[in-house]
Design a protein around this motif. Structure first.
Motif, short mmCIF file in Angstrom:
data_model
loop_
_atom_site.label_atom_id
_atom_site.label_comp_id
_atom_site.label_asym_id
_atom_site.label_seq_id
_atom_site.Cartn_x
_atom_site.Cartn_y
_atom_site.Cartn_z
N CYS A 1 -0.95 10.50 1.23
CA CYS A 1 -0.60 11.52 2.28
C CYS A 1 0.66 11.77 2.25
O CYS A 1 1.21 12.71 2.70
CB CYS A 1 -0.89 11.15 3.63
N ARG B 1 0.94 -1.25 -0.09
CA ARG B 1 0.10 0.21 0.09
C ARG B 1 0.92 1.43 -0.11
O ARG B 1 1.85 1.62 0.66
CB ARG B 1 -1.10 0.05 1.29
N ASP C 1 -3.65 4.81 -1.87
CA ASP C 1 -4.85 5.22 -0.79
C ASP C 1 -4.81 6.55 -0.92
O ASP C 1 -3.73 7.35 -0.76
CB ASP C 1 -4.09 4.63 0.56
N THR C 2 -5.71 7.42 -1.23
CA THR C 2 -6.00 8.72 -1.33
C THR C 2 -5.77 9.54 0.03
O THR C 2 -6.20 8.89 1.16
CB THR C 2 -7.29 9.33 -1.92
N GLN C 3 -5.27 10.61 -0.06
CA GLN C 3 -5.19 11.41 1.13
C GLN C 3 -6.49 11.74 1.80
O GLN C 3 -6.59 11.72 2.99
CB GLN C 3 -4.56 12.75 0.88
N ASN D 1 0.46 5.33 0.49
CA ASN D 1 -0.40 6.39 0.92
C ASN D 1 0.04 7.61 0.53
O ASN D 1 1.24 8.36 0.80
CB ASN D 1 -0.35 6.09 2.85
N LYS E 1 -12.87 3.07 2.32
CA LYS E 1 -12.40 3.08 3.68
C LYS E 1 -13.35 3.54 4.71
O LYS E 1 -14.11 4.77 4.26
CB LYS E 1 -11.20 4.11 3.58
N SER F 1 -10.40 7.60 0.84
CA SER F 1 -10.32 7.89 2.49
C SER F 1 -11.78 8.73 2.82
O SER F 1 -12.02 9.33 1.76
CB SER F 1 -9.18 8.65 2.73
#
Ligand SMILES: Nc1ncnc2c1ncn2[C@@H]1O[C@H](COP(=O)(O)OP(=O)(O)O)[C@@H](O)[C@H]1O
Ligand SMILES: C=C(OP(=O)(O)O)C(=O)O
Ligand SMILES: [K+]
Ligand SMILES: [Mg+2]
Length: 580
Positions: A135, A131, A165-167, A133, A328, A299
């Motif tokens: 962010c 994953r 994984d989006t911020q 991230n 999420k 997210s």
């Protein structure tokens, strides 16, 4: 809808179309003696005598493909037909294939694990999904990680999927002017501000990423860092600056999440104003599509609409892509619309980090169990994330309580467990992975041994998801496999759907899933109990089985006499076969 067994082939009763069953599939091969125990009409799976025209051509650069070392006639078996990685092979052989780990592992990649060697160690240690991230890290930084994982997959036969994984629109602190952390002491006065400072951040000043911050917050509100790791109370507002007094001291980490509370409740006004997918997120999503990531985890999802929107955006930008969208669940809004959100998604993540900052902590375990069960009913994979082994960021062994938490997740049969800081920036990423692996193996075995099949039924598939005939076939196949103590279930699946349905039944034996493309193989690698292989199979099941048996036997992953239950999405049948 009651299936009936005819010989070794279980076909659905005549109310269903069995036109898909080609008669020659079962008739043209003579009866082998070894099959007499099970059936009198069993097909013979003799060794392949010529290279199948449907399989891929050999490529010497691949080191992890099947090379049947003990086959007397090497030209008889196509050596490039199927990929397997060392980690899976070792796990399958370790204690026999029935003991293969079923629970999948997602590792967040960060500064501690972004190098090729570190990623290789995670791959060998059993990471199923990597994953990234958004962010953190630039596109360049993340591209390197993706390249390394691709290389491991290509050179070593791994099927590691990439999850981006989006911020999301969370409110978070700036990066502390480059400092790794900052200590806030009890009673100290700190300033939170929308000004940005670069590397010249004044002392006890924190920049906040949300422009409406100073307007939204009120004197007397509580400001929680990371769900309460550090706590402040707002004492004064001066223009863009919010002056706060520290009431619970602790360590401030770069980009830590911020929530504010008024009279004991979370202040949600700002959440309503912020889009689930921000402009930055859309740029990251374009990047993810261009890089061909396997999953996009969204997210702070609030509604099903945003998931539908993203799915149609992906379909229009890249019609051929096979990117799955994971919702999420980490906000109060998502809990209100749980059913629709999960139905619209290709899977869900119980993101306990932010969830625990939005609902009282004592509610998190029951919410988690509810989401895990709902996903099973809706036939969607579910990941449980955050703080599984938090203490292992600093220590080489977990706490007893952490082991108990992981055990409970394995007992609930979540599809996958996720490491965050433990693998991204902790001191013992490989040890943390090993703990997830060994606890999963131990608890899975314990659950299998204690389970009474007579009473075992998977939760009914929700009426909102129509699994139809394939669903019945897969439930039936799983039950037969349990009753007959089969060595493995085989599923030949073009889209992965049949493999998912088998996984949903959580059978006692591993499920060998044969998919025609690497992307379907990687996507299946997130799901409970699936051992995905890439195999260029045909519509002729007899030749598929011949080919698969030869390749798996040559590799020592199955042996003569093993009982295998076979389903495919080309035929409405269940076959019960002893490996010849
Ligand atoms: N790409 C990265 N670059 C730097 N640090 C990272 C990266 N990914 C993760 N981390 C570190 O690992 C921690 C845990 O990761 P994660 O849970 O994904 O993020 P967050 O804590 O922001 O929700 C982060 O707080 C951050 O310190
Ligand atoms: C997994 C989570 O999301 P992130 O790490 O992106 O905050 C979480 O909040 O638990
Ligand atoms: K995120
Ligand atoms: Mg989160």
């Amino acid at each position: 809808m009651t299936p009936s067994i005819t010989s070794q082939s279980l076909r659905l009763s005549s109310s269903f179309s069995i036109a898909a069953l080609q008669p020659h599939t079962f008739s043209k091969i003579p009866l082998p003696k070894s099959h007499l125990r099970v059936s009198r009409q069993a097909p013979l799976f003799k060794p392949i005598l010529a290279v199948q025209s449907n399989v891929l051509l050999p490529d010497a650069s691949k080191t992890a493909t099947f090379q049947p070392s003990n086959a007397p006639n090497l030209t008889a078996v196509n050596t490039e037909a199927m990929e397997v990685d060392r980690a899976t092979e070792v796990e399958l052989k370790e204690n026999g294939s029935r003991s293969k780990r079923r629970t999948k592992i997602v590792c967040t990649i960060g500064p501690r694990t972004c190098g090729f060697d570190e990623l290789e160690a995670l791959a060998v240690g059993g990471m199923n999904v990597a994953r990234i991230n958004m962010c953190h890290g630039t596109h360049e930084w993340n591209r390197k990680v993706i390249e390394h994982v691709r290389r491991l997959n290509e050179e070593r036969g791994f099927a590691i999927a990439i999850m981006m994984d989006t911020q999301g629109s969370e409110i978070h602190m700036g990066d502390l002017g480059g400092a790794t952390s900052s200590k806030a002491e009890d009673g100290e006065i700190w300033t939170f501000t929308v000004r940005s400072f670069g590397s010249n951040c004044p002392e006890r000043t924190i920049s906040v990423n949300y422009d409406g911050f100073a307007e939204d917050i009120k004197v007397g509100d509580e400001l929680l860092v990371d769900g309460g790791m550090v706590r402040f109370v707002v004492t004064e507002k001066i223009g863009p600056d919010v002056i706060c007094c520290c009431t619970d001291p602790g360590l401030l980490l770069p980009r830590a999440n911020l929530t504010f509370w008024r009279n004991g409740s979370l202040v949600q006004e700002h959440n309503a104003m912020l889009p689930t997918i921000s402009s930055k997120d859309w740029l990251d999503i374009d990047y993810g599509i261009a890089e061909g990531v396997d999953f996009i985890a969204v997210s702070f999802v609030k509604s099903a609409e945003v998931i539908k929107h993203l799915k149609s955006y992906i379909a229009s930008r890249s019609p051929a892509s096979n990117i799955a969208v994971i919702a999420k669940i980490e906000s109060i809004d998502s809990l209100k619309n749980l059913n629709e959100i999960i139905l619209a998604s290709d899977g869900a993540m119980v993101a306990r980090g932010d969830l625990g900052a939005q609902v009282p902590l004592e509610q998190v375990p029951s919410i988690q169990e509810k989401i895990v069960q709902l996903c099973r009913q809706l036939n969607k994979p579910v990941i449980v994330a955050s703080q599984l082994l938090e203490s292992m960021i600093e220590y080489p062994i977990p706490t007893r309580a952490e082991v108990a938490d992981v055990s409970e997740l394995v007992r609930q049969q979540a599809d996958a467990l996720m490491l965050s800081g433990e693998s991204a920036m902790g001191q013992f990423p490989d040890k943390a992975l090993a703990v997830l692996r060994s606890v999963s193996l131990r608890i899975e075995k314990w659950c299998r041994e204690g389970k009474q099949h007579a009473t075992f039924e998977p939760p009914p598939i929700s009426s909102s998801v129509s699994a139809g005939i394939p669903g019945e076939i897969c439930n039936g196949a799983a039950k037969i496999a349990n009753k007959l103590k089969a060595s493995a279930l085989f599923v030949y699946t073009k889209t992965g759907q049949m493999a998912s349905l088998l996984s949903r039944s959580r059978p006692d034996c591993p499920i060998f899933a044969f998919a025609p493309t690497s992307s379907v193989r990687r996507r299946l690698n997130l799901q409970w109990g699936l051992v995905p292989f890439c195999l260029n199979f045909s519509d002729d099941m007899e030749s598929n089985l011949n080919q698969t048996f030869s390749l798996l036997k040559a590799r020592g992953l199955i042996k003569s006499g093993d009982l295998i239950i076979v389903v495919s999405d080309m035929l409405q049948s269940i076959q019960v076969i002893n490996v010849p």
